[in-house]
Design a protein around this motif. Structure first.
Motif, short mmCIF file in Angstrom:
data_model
loop_
_atom_site.label_atom_id
_atom_site.label_comp_id
_atom_site.label_asym_id
_atom_site.label_seq_id
_atom_site.Cartn_x
_atom_site.Cartn_y
_atom_site.Cartn_z
N LYS B 175 26.97 39.15 37.07
CA LYS B 175 27.29 38.23 38.17
C LYS B 175 28.81 38.07 38.30
CE LYS B 175 25.36 34.39 40.62
NZ LYS B 175 24.10 33.67 40.79
N LEU B 176 29.46 37.99 37.15
CA LEU B 176 30.92 37.82 37.13
C LEU B 176 31.62 39.03 37.76
CD1 LEU B 176 33.34 36.11 36.07
CD2 LEU B 176 33.17 37.40 33.93
N SER B 177 31.07 40.23 37.53
CA SER B 177 31.75 41.45 37.96
C SER B 177 31.93 41.53 39.47
CB SER B 177 31.01 42.69 37.44
OG SER B 177 29.77 42.80 38.12
N THR B 178 31.06 40.86 40.22
CA THR B 178 31.18 40.92 41.69
C THR B 178 31.72 39.60 42.26
OG1 THR B 178 28.92 40.11 41.99
CG2 THR B 178 29.21 42.49 41.84
N PHE B 179 32.14 38.69 41.38
CA PHE B 179 32.59 37.38 41.87
C PHE B 179 34.01 37.48 42.42
CE2 PHE B 179 34.07 32.91 41.19
CZ PHE B 179 33.13 32.28 42.00
N LYS B 180 34.22 36.88 43.57
CA LYS B 180 35.49 36.99 44.30
C LYS B 180 36.71 36.66 43.43
CE LYS B 180 37.92 35.11 48.34
NZ LYS B 180 37.81 34.27 49.55
N PHE B 181 36.60 35.67 42.55
CA PHE B 181 37.79 35.21 41.83
C PHE B 181 37.91 35.77 40.41
CE2 PHE B 181 37.48 31.83 45.14
CZ PHE B 181 38.71 32.09 45.75
N LYS B 182 37.18 36.85 40.13
CA LYS B 182 37.40 37.51 38.83
C LYS B 182 38.77 38.18 38.87
CE LYS B 182 35.76 41.37 36.02
NZ LYS B 182 35.87 40.89 34.64
N GLY B 183 39.61 37.89 37.87
CA GLY B 183 40.97 38.45 37.87
C GLY B 183 41.29 39.20 36.60
N ASP B 184 42.48 39.01 36.10
CA ASP B 184 43.00 39.84 35.02
C ASP B 184 43.06 39.05 33.70
OD1 ASP B 184 44.60 41.45 33.32
OD2 ASP B 184 45.41 42.42 35.12
N ALA B 185 42.67 39.69 32.60
CA ALA B 185 42.67 39.02 31.29
C ALA B 185 44.06 38.52 30.91
CB ALA B 185 42.12 39.95 30.22
N LYS B 186 45.11 39.18 31.42
CA LYS B 186 46.47 38.75 31.06
C LYS B 186 46.78 37.33 31.57
CE LYS B 186 49.19 40.85 34.88
NZ LYS B 186 49.00 39.73 35.78
N ASN B 187 45.99 36.86 32.53
CA ASN B 187 46.22 35.51 33.06
C ASN B 187 45.52 34.41 32.28
OD1 ASN B 187 47.86 36.40 35.15
ND2 ASN B 187 46.10 36.82 36.49
N ARG B 188 44.76 34.78 31.24
CA ARG B 188 44.07 33.76 30.45
C ARG B 188 45.05 32.71 29.89
NH1 ARG B 188 39.78 36.40 26.23
NH2 ARG B 188 38.45 37.52 27.71
N LEU B 189 44.58 31.52 29.73
CA LEU B 189 45.33 30.47 29.04
C LEU B 189 45.80 31.01 27.69
CD1 LEU B 189 45.76 27.26 29.54
CD2 LEU B 189 44.03 27.00 27.77
N ASN B 190 47.06 30.76 27.35
CA ASN B 190 47.57 31.27 26.07
C ASN B 190 48.71 30.40 25.59
OD1 ASN B 190 50.32 32.49 26.81
ND2 ASN B 190 48.95 33.21 28.43
N PRO B 191 48.96 30.37 24.28
CA PRO B 191 49.97 29.44 23.74
C PRO B 191 51.41 29.89 23.99
CG PRO B 191 48.88 30.64 21.98
CD PRO B 191 48.20 31.05 23.24
N GLU B 192 51.61 31.13 24.42
CA GLU B 192 52.97 31.57 24.70
C GLU B 192 53.47 30.98 26.02
OE1 GLU B 192 50.56 33.83 23.63
OE2 GLU B 192 51.39 33.51 21.61
N GLN B 193 52.53 30.86 26.99
CA GLN B 193 52.92 30.39 28.32
C GLN B 193 52.64 28.90 28.55
OE1 GLN B 193 50.71 33.36 30.71
NE2 GLN B 193 52.31 33.02 32.25
#
Lengths: 422, 422
Positions: B175-193
């Motif tokens: 279901k996620l694979s066709t969802f409009k707002f699936k984006g890039d793993a690099k945008n995940r929440l992370n402690p560096e940013q």
């Protein structure tokens, strides 16, 4: 005294156990299913082999009849059902059909003289496994003979509209309309053509086994009432709602259930049985306090006064709050105790004694087609033991010898009726 | 002190309440559903209107960011989820998203100076309504920061294979694979940013309302354990099986449930909560004695020692037979108490005091995305009252004023962090 044939009986048990074999000892054979059709074809094959005439009625009830010597005598009918519950056993119902076949086969094989025509029959949809309610077709056939207050339960059009629990598009009437053995309404069991009915059945309980008896002389079907006990609480979050403010419907039901056991047991009736088997809980989520819980209670006893005592306990439950929840008690179903015809019970008892088979009087806690037939015809039942009392499950078992003893008792009781009348 | 805008808040509440409106006051808005998509499009529309940059990660978590004046400062993130349970309310989750949007809108509208970029975010699939488990995507994103023993629960491939409870052919990953707002793993929440996270949420319980307070300064998420308590009896026919020989699994469970309430209540911990919300009974037929019954028990408290005391009571249950039934107690899930970052909690308390809003310290009994985030980033939560303590149901309600107060507290706490750091 005549005796049925154990080898022939065993052959029938083995053969019928194949129709709907679930692969682990028992069967699943819903009424009107392909498996039930196979069982009925086997019935026809074996009954035609001894020269019986096959009739079917508009509900696909089947009647195999051999003639008697008196052209004016009414038929004596023996039978039960060939459908099962899901993952049921090889004896419930079908034993009464096999026993009736065995009686006819013995009469023909031994050339036993008899005045009355003898009929072996199959009732359609006794279990109600796919199409509720149970004992549907005996209910429809005996409808006009029933006490007023039970008739509604078996109103023809309502039964035809009964929905399949497997396929929401399918009704009992629709499935019946294309079933090979649907016949004519004029062939239905009726008091003009039929004298009396016998039903051989497994006990489905441990009483005979515990007493070391091989045959139960059944005297009645227990009166029964089924209530639903309902609790209305208040849903809230499992992690955030303080204990003291909760109205937990499951806690309420658990407390009331324990209370019921205490109070009913205090009445001190040894032969009273009651069962809380069905449960509804809402919303049934592990992180939400349940706002609704209900359970069924099925209560059975011969005496209406005892049922009244239990009813009084039940109907008082709503007088208090249970864990802050409102309680409601609603009648689902009830029936009176049905006593079998005394003369027929006597013939069964005599036959058992004369055959030197250990026996005892017993009542039936379970419902059977015979109980509806009893409103139309003199009727009785014969029980044989169930291993460990198990029934409606795959380990259900009764030995070949006990099955044959049951058929022999039925044969000799039928011959007593044939000779001595009611 | 800055204040958020009640009219703008009310407009958001009304607008978001339409997406999944079930027609009787609440919403059904499963994650990745068309209704959830509408809510996310509204989020994008409103955030782009104030000049925020939208990013989405590979789990369709969404981040709307406005820049700060210091190019080296990490982002301060605020957010929650926009999915609901079935027939849920208009506040659980979505309030934390609307509150984050309101903070950004206020900062832009009032031209409030801030060094750190500020991010409003939406977590995917917090409720796990269609695809279990709950808090799935915060679990995946924070996986590597979690204590070892919790990681298994959120292993990426296992989560992608999570089956829909509505459609057995559908998995979360599909279901996620066709969802409009699936984006890039690099945008995940992370402690560096990212510097820290705030989550505004409704209390989902009655404590604030009962105390007459408008804001809860949340100090921790309660430790939780969920066990299944199972009883193994013996099925038999309701009408034929004597009471004394029965092994009734429902009776066993009811007795054990009442016993548990007695024993746990004896411990005398006022703030301990435990809930038996989910039930399995077999075969659940009103004419059969139940041979199996199990119920869940969810227990929550801040102190592990208290959970241990309850665990001890639970684990002792199998030492005896209950109504002749065997008992088994199986752990389903547990988590430690998660304490929020002390500095952030202090900022929230100060902001509330300075805004002159009535408040109290409170802990969270429910689980929230913030609890997984806390393994990765300094994190805290702010609660506003729930009318009558109701949540996960359609009458769930919090006034516009209280929602706006919650957002104002978050705004000022964020500005304190922006200025004073951790």
């Amino acid at each position: 005294m005549y005796k049925c044939n154990a080898a022939r009986m065993e052959d029938k048990i083995k053969t019928f156990s194949k129709f709907g074999d679930a692969g682990h000892g028992g069967i699943t054979r819903y009424s009107l299913s392909p498996e039930a059709l196979m069982a009925r074809e086997e019935f026809v094959k074996r009954m035609e082999a001894i020269g019986a005439t096959i009739e079917t009625d508009d509900l696909a009830n089947m009647y195999a009849t051999i003639p008697g010597t008196d052209p004016n005598a009414k038929r004596i009918v023996m039978g039960s059902h060939c459908d099962s519950v899901k993952n049921g056993g090889n004896y419930d119902g079908i034993l009464g059909v096999m026993g009736a076949m065995e009686v006819l086969e013995t009469v023909v094989a031994e050339g036993i003289e008899h005045k009355h025509p003898l009929t072996a029959m199959i009732w359609t949809n006794e279990e109600g496994s796919e199409f509720p309610p149970c004992m549907m077709c005996s209910g429809i056939v005996c409808h006009d003979y029933m006490p007023e207050r039970f008739r509604d339960n078996f109103e023809y059009n309502k039964m035809m509209a009964s929905k399949s629990i497997l396929d929401p598009e399918m009704t009992f009437g629709k499935k019946l309309s294309t079933f090979k053995f649907k016949g004519d309404a004029k062939n239905r069991l009726n008091p003009e053509q039929y004298e009396a009915m016998f039903e051989l059945h497994i006990e489905q309980g441990p009483i005979l086994e515990d007493a070391g008896k091989n045959v139960g002389v059944v005297t009645c079907v227990l009166g029964q009432m089924i209530y639903r006990v309902k609790f209305y609480g208040f849903a809230a979050h499992a992690g955030t709602f303080p204990m003291k403010k909760r109205h937990d419907a499951f806690h309420a039901a658990a407390e009331a259930l324990c209370y019921l056991h205490e109070e009913i047991d205090k009445l001190g009736h040894e032969d009273l049985v009651y069962t809380t088997g069905e449960v509804v809980i809402h919303p049934c989520v592990n992180t939400v306090i349940p706002d609704y819980f209900d359970f069924s209670i099925d209560v059975r006893h011969t005496q209406p006064e005892v049922l009244d005592q239990v009813r009084e306990i039940l109907l008082k439950l709503p007088e208090k709050k249970w864990q802050g929840c409102d309680c409601e008690v609603v009648l689902g179903w009830n029936r009176d105790t049905v006593y079998w015809n005394k003369k027929l019970v006597e013939y069964v008892r005599e036959a058992t004694e004369e055959l030197n088979i250990s026996h005892m009087d017993i009542n039936s806690g379970a419902g059977h087609d015979a109980q509806y037939v009893s409103y139309m015809l003199p009727t009785t039942m014969i029980f044989v033991p169930s291993d460990k009392g198990l029934s409606h499950c795959e380990p259900e078992h009764t030995s070949v010898e006990q099955c044959t003893d049951g058929a022999s008792v039925m044969l000799n009781a039928v011959l007593k009726l044939d000779k001595q009348g009611l």
